[in-house]
Motif scaffolding. Structure first.
Motif, PDB file in Angstrom:
ATOM      1  N   SER A 116      -7.724   3.131   1.452  1.00  0.00           N
ATOM      2  CA  SER A 116      -6.516   2.317   1.369  1.00  0.00           C
ATOM      3  C   SER A 116      -6.166   2.119  -0.104  1.00  0.00           C
ATOM      4  O   SER A 116      -7.023   1.743  -0.908  1.00  0.00           O
ATOM      5  CB  SER A 116      -6.743   0.962   2.037  1.00  0.00           C
ATOM      6  N   SER A 157       0.849  -1.191   0.000  1.00  0.00           N
ATOM      7  CA  SER A 157       0.000   0.000   0.000  1.00  0.00           C
ATOM      8  C   SER A 157       0.887   1.243   0.000  1.00  0.00           C
ATOM      9  O   SER A 157       2.081   1.175  -0.318  1.00  0.00           O
ATOM     10  CB  SER A 157      -0.924  -0.013   1.213  1.00  0.00           C
ATOM     11  N   GLU A 194      -3.232   7.875   2.023  1.00  0.00           N
ATOM     12  CA  GLU A 194      -4.569   7.319   2.171  1.00  0.00           C
ATOM     13  C   GLU A 194      -5.615   8.418   2.184  1.00  0.00           C
ATOM     14  O   GLU A 194      -6.799   8.178   1.915  1.00  0.00           O
ATOM     15  CB  GLU A 194      -4.665   6.495   3.459  1.00  0.00           C
TER      16      GLU A 194
END
Length: 424
Positions: free
Chosen positions: A328, A309, A315
């Motif tokens: 996410s 990620s 985010e």
């Protein structure tokens, strides 16, 4: 008519071989057509023929007209001194060696069946997309599958060239090569070349040393991409900028950036900010990524390895100073598939080849498990009856279209040769 059609006729003896005579009326018997050479020099090497009970061994040169011998200046080239037969479609002049001995000529046009000519004209008559598009749906599946394997391996060989070039530029550091290749593919088509320049501008030894602090990796990548050049009020931006100039000083790096990144026409999840953060996190999580990739032989393990990620900041952002709803931003399965096709499989192939190992069949088996790519070329083939169920098949079709169809190389193509055999 093209010369490659004459190569096809001679190579596969697609003419009346029982009643051949030279332009001077001498009987010809073909024992061996020779080895087809797709390089400089005569077209067929080490052929064997009999002319009037005299056996000859040597090379065969093929032209549309006899006079092409002089158009191409073969009379001045020693490589053509060993030509024992000049095969032409139309004989319009005699041809001589340097010692003034005449080279026998076979004029093919009187020995080729009309049906063969008709099939050839039908194959190469321009259509809207590829020459054989109306015949593709009737193609024998066995021919297509065998040809797709060859095309897949050709595509891997072509992709390997860029890998070997990077290998020389990085002092044969395979981890550094992987970093550069991944960077390029993280940038996609629009930003790929700029991402590659960024990766090459940062010695991989620095990536290794700084991989334990993901913020330092982001600072290097964002700094070299010119994304830290402006002034922002954002605290995260200021921290990255401070880290970047500290790292420039620490490693005596040039402050130059590597080009302007493009945001336009990208979906937000493909913004270069997101992709650079994901790339930084990948190398933060896996310090020996190349070794890990080379020890993997399953698609499932690859997907697990690339469960990556962004940092927490991204985010809630797509660009600096612009807050967005929290999300996410992990690498999607479809994006990892792209990395598999364009980076992981090619680099596994190139590395194994450098060690003298054969892994092509294993890599092909891996791609059979990957969903087919979606693009205009694959859609076109689908509309003509060539459907793809996986990425192995789509990769082979891309090689077919780009390296054969686009250049009119029908007679170098197994599909073209098979269609030439078909009757009207």
């Amino acid at each position: 008519m093209k010369e490659d059609f004459l190569h096809y006729l001679w190579r596969f003896k697609k003419f009346d071989t029982l009643h051949l005579k030279t332009s001077n009326g001498q009987e010809i018997t073909i024992i061996n057509v020779g080895q087809y050479l797709e390089q400089a020099g005569p077209d067929f090497f080490n052929a064997q023929i009999i002319i009037e009970n005299q056996k000859w061994a040597g090379n065969v040169e093929i032209h549309l007209k006899s006079s092409d011998w002089y158009v191409h200046h073969h009379e001045k080239d020693a490589a053509y001194e060993n030509v024992i037969l000049h095969v032409v479609w139309e004989h319009d002049t005699e041809v001589f060696r340097k010692n003034n001995s005449e080279i026998p000529v076979l004029e093919l046009k009187g020995y080729v069946d009309k049906e063969v000519l008709t099939n050839y004209q039908r194959l190469v008559t321009p259509k809207s997309w590829v020459f054989c598009e109306k015949q593709l749906g009737d193609l024998d599946d066995f021919v297509l599958k065998n040809w797709q394997e060859r095309l897949f391996f050709e595509r891997l060989e072509r992709k390997s060239k860029a890998i070997y070039e990077l290998l020389e530029q990085t002092n044969r550091d395979w981890e550094a090569v992987l970093f550069c290749m991944l960077a390029k593919n993280f940038g996609l088509n629009t930003n790929g070349e700029t991402f590659l320049k960024i990766a090459k501008a940062i010695p991989f030894s620095i990536i290794r040393k700084e991989s334990f602090e993901v913020e330092n990796l982001e600072a290097l990548l964002f700094g070299k991409s010119a994304l830290l050049d402006l002034e922002k009020e954002d605290a995260y931006f200021k921290d990255l900028k401070f880290r970047y100039f500290y790292l420039l000083h620490k490693y005596q790096l040039e402050p130059d950036n590597e080009g302007q990144l493009q945001f336009f026409k990208h979906r937000p999840d493909n913004f270069p900010t997101i992709r650079l953060s994901q790339l930084a996190h990948l190398y933060h999580l896996h310090q020996n990524l190349f070794s890990k990739i080379n020890s993997i032989s399953s698609i499932t393990a690859i997907y697990q390895l690339f469960q990556v990620s962004t940092s927490a900041y991204w985010e809630t952002h797509y660009q600096f100073d612009k807050v967005s709803p929290k999300k996410s931003k992990k690498l999607s399965k479809s994006f990892v598939d792209l990395l598999l096709i364009n980076t992981i499989i090619p680099i596994q192939f190139a590395y194994a080849k450098s060690l003298g190992k054969e892994v092509a069949e294993d890599l092909m088996a891996m791609l059979v498990e990957v969903a087919p790519e979606k693009n205009a070329i694959i859609d076109k083939f689908d509309s003509f009856g060539i459907k793809s169920g996986n990425s192995f098949e789509t990769q082979s079709l891309l090689q077919l279209k780009n390296e054969y169809c686009a250049g009119g190389r029908c007679l170098d193509c197994a599909i073209g040769i098979e269609l030439l055999k078909k009757s009207n």
